[in-house]
Design an enzyme around this catalytic site. Structure first.
Site, PDB file in Angstrom:
ATOM      1  CG  ASN A   6      -6.148   6.920   2.553  1.00 45.55           C
ATOM      2  OD1 ASN A   6      -6.418   6.996   3.586  1.00 45.55           O
ATOM      3  ND2 ASN A   6      -6.220   5.510   1.923  1.00 45.55           N
ATOM      4  CG  HIS A   9      -2.309   7.514   7.910  1.00 49.54           C
ATOM      5  ND1 HIS A   9      -2.083   6.231   8.530  1.00 49.54           N
ATOM      6  CD2 HIS A   9      -2.223   7.099   6.641  1.00 49.54           C
ATOM      7  CE1 HIS A   9      -1.653   5.360   7.725  1.00 49.54           C
ATOM      8  NE2 HIS A   9      -1.852   5.972   6.404  1.00 49.54           N
ATOM      9  CG  HIS A  42      -9.119   0.448   4.001  1.00 42.18           C
ATOM     10  ND1 HIS A  42      -7.938  -0.013   3.742  1.00 42.18           N
ATOM     11  CD2 HIS A  42     -10.321  -0.414   3.684  1.00 42.18           C
ATOM     12  CE1 HIS A  42      -8.368  -1.488   3.667  1.00 42.18           C
ATOM     13  NE2 HIS A  42      -9.604  -1.633   3.775  1.00 42.18           N
ATOM     14  NE  ARG A  44      -6.829  -1.427   7.254  1.00 40.09           N
ATOM     15  CZ  ARG A  44      -6.128  -2.661   6.976  1.00 40.09           C
ATOM     16  NH1 ARG A  44      -6.669  -3.683   7.069  1.00 40.09           N
ATOM     17  NH2 ARG A  44      -5.116  -2.525   5.896  1.00 40.09           N
ATOM     18  NE  ARG A  48      -5.961  -2.292  11.429  1.00 36.29           N
ATOM     19  CZ  ARG A  48      -5.099  -2.720  10.616  1.00 36.29           C
ATOM     20  NH1 ARG A  48      -4.062  -2.177  10.084  1.00 36.29           N
ATOM     21  NH2 ARG A  48      -5.319  -3.911  10.529  1.00 36.29           N
ATOM     22  CD  GLU A  69      -8.256   2.783  -0.214  1.00 38.69           C
ATOM     23  OE1 GLU A  69      -7.879   2.402   0.905  1.00 38.69           O
ATOM     24  OE2 GLU A  69      -7.561   3.578  -0.599  1.00 38.69           O
ATOM     25  CB  THR A 100      -3.841  -2.426   1.490  1.00 41.97           C
ATOM     26  OG1 THR A 100      -4.707  -1.629   2.341  1.00 41.97           O
ATOM     27  CG2 THR A 100      -4.313  -3.424   0.745  1.00 41.97           C
ATOM     28  CD  GLU A 150      -5.897   2.901  -5.906  1.00 44.09           C
ATOM     29  OE1 GLU A 150      -7.073   3.411  -5.684  1.00 44.09           O
ATOM     30  OE2 GLU A 150      -5.266   3.086  -4.999  1.00 44.09           O
ATOM     31  CG  HIS A 190       0.336   1.070  -0.796  1.00 46.15           C
ATOM     32  ND1 HIS A 190       1.124   0.520  -0.099  1.00 46.15           N
ATOM     33  CD2 HIS A 190      -0.773   0.579   0.017  1.00 46.15           C
ATOM     34  CE1 HIS A 190       0.916   0.338   1.247  1.00 46.15           C
ATOM     35  NE2 HIS A 190      -0.472   0.380   1.246  1.00 46.15           N
TER      36      HIS A 190
HETATM   37  N1  PXP Z   1      -4.831   3.222  -2.380  1.00 53.07           N
HETATM   38  C1  PXP Z   1      -5.226   2.053  -1.645  1.00 53.07           C
HETATM   39  C2  PXP Z   1      -6.111   1.194  -2.345  1.00 53.07           C
HETATM   40  C3  PXP Z   1      -4.785   1.800  -0.256  1.00 53.07           C
HETATM   41  O1  PXP Z   1      -5.329   0.789   0.306  1.00 53.07           O
HETATM   42  C4  PXP Z   1      -4.119   2.804   0.276  1.00 53.07           C
HETATM   43  C5  PXP Z   1      -3.786   2.648   1.831  1.00 53.07           C
HETATM   44  O2  PXP Z   1      -4.774   2.537   2.570  1.00 53.07           O
HETATM   45  C6  PXP Z   1      -3.612   3.953  -0.459  1.00 53.07           C
HETATM   46  C7  PXP Z   1      -4.040   4.128  -1.854  1.00 53.07           C
HETATM   47  C8  PXP Z   1      -2.673   4.981   0.219  1.00 53.07           C
HETATM   48  O3  PXP Z   1      -1.565   4.557   0.432  1.00 53.07           O
HETATM   49  P1  PXP Z   1      -0.562   5.532   1.372  1.00 53.07           P
HETATM   50  O4  PXP Z   1      -1.141   5.602   2.659  1.00 53.07           O
HETATM   51  O5  PXP Z   1       0.780   4.654   1.253  1.00 53.07           O
HETATM   52  O6  PXP Z   1      -0.310   6.771   0.547  1.00 53.07           O
END
Ligand code: PXP
Length: 236
Positions: A6, A9, A42, A44, A48, A69, A100, A150, A190
């Site tokens: 993901n 960031h 994601h 959003r 953001r 996402e 999330t 998931e 997550h």
């Molecule tokens: N999976 C989903 C559905 C998420 O919303 C997120 C966070 O955006 C992640 C995985 C990844 O989470 P993390 O950044 O805490 O590894």
């Protein structure tokens, strides 16, 4: 297990200056070249971090599995149908949250989710529902016709190394087994990091982990290529 990185960031850091660095497309490219099985973003409602141009650029110019996402909104459905990602992971979204915070409540809106994902499935997009590890949510997810769930690993990650770890882990394990018995493919994500990810091996048949924050954080110190490779070595 497969790894979806993901990259939200990276976009957060870029947006802090409002310019183009660090480059989100380049980050996606490095992840894939380092062996990641896919890119997760994601988009959003408030944009953001990831923006529309980022996802369309990745879809057009990078040969990789793209997992979008997104929240249950008409706008996001329209974008997904134009973008045609390989997969869509349907997530709950609240403006005020930092990330999330919980899973999607599929149980109380089964029909709505079923209707929402139908056009995506018709276009050949694999659909995943991001849910808490809860029996009712798993059964409801199966009802909607989604291909995947998931499992939200946030509670497990927070409980790791505390007296609640076992309880939270067992919720994940049982939910995964139930989902698999119904024919659903199970992903998780997550809050997973280089330490707590170890127990994901105890969930037999887990398909893919979507991990963002810990990989991008480690990349600040050792570089993205090595951060992805190190996570891959832990989950393979
Ligand atoms: N999976 C989903 C559905 C998420 O919303 C997120 C966070 O955006 C992640 C995985 C990844 O989470 P993390 O950044 O805490 O590894």
């Amino acid at each position: 297990m497969l790894l979806g990185v993901n990259i939200d960031h990276v976009a957060t850091l870029r947006n802090a200056r409002g310019e183009s660095e660090p480059n989100v497309f380049e980050a996606a490219q490095i992840c894939i070249n380092s062996g990641a099985n896919g890119i997760t973003t994601h988009l959003r409602e408030d944009r953001r971090h990831i923006k529309d141009d980022d996802v369309f650029n990745i879809r057009k110019n990078l040969d990789c599995k793209l997992n979008l996402e997104m929240a249950v909104t008409d706008e996001m459905q329209e974008i997904a149908l134009k973008l045609l990602p390989d997969a869509c992971c349907i997530v709950p979204e609240k403006r005020q949250e930092v990330t999330t915070e919980g899973g999607l409540d599929v149980f109380s809106q089964k029909e709505k989710i079923k209707n929402f994902i139908a056009p995506l499935l018709e276009k050949g997009i694999k659909v995943s529902l991001f849910i808490d590890p809860d029996e009712n949510q798993v059964i409801a997810s199966h009802y909607t016709g989604a291909n995947f769930i998931e499992l939200h690993t946030g509670a497990y990650s927070r409980a790791f190394n505390t007296e609640k770890e076992e309880q939270e882990f067992l919720k994940l394990k049982k939910s995964a087994e139930l989902a698999q018995s119904l024919g659903l493919t199970v992903n998780a994500g997550h809050g997973l990091n280089y330490i707590n990810v170890s127990r994901m091996h105890e969930i037999i048949g887990l398909n893919e982990l979507n991990i963002g924050h810990s990989i991008i954080s480690k990349a600040v110190f050792i570089g993205l290529k090595d951060a992805v490779k190190e996570m891959l070595s832990l989950i393979k």
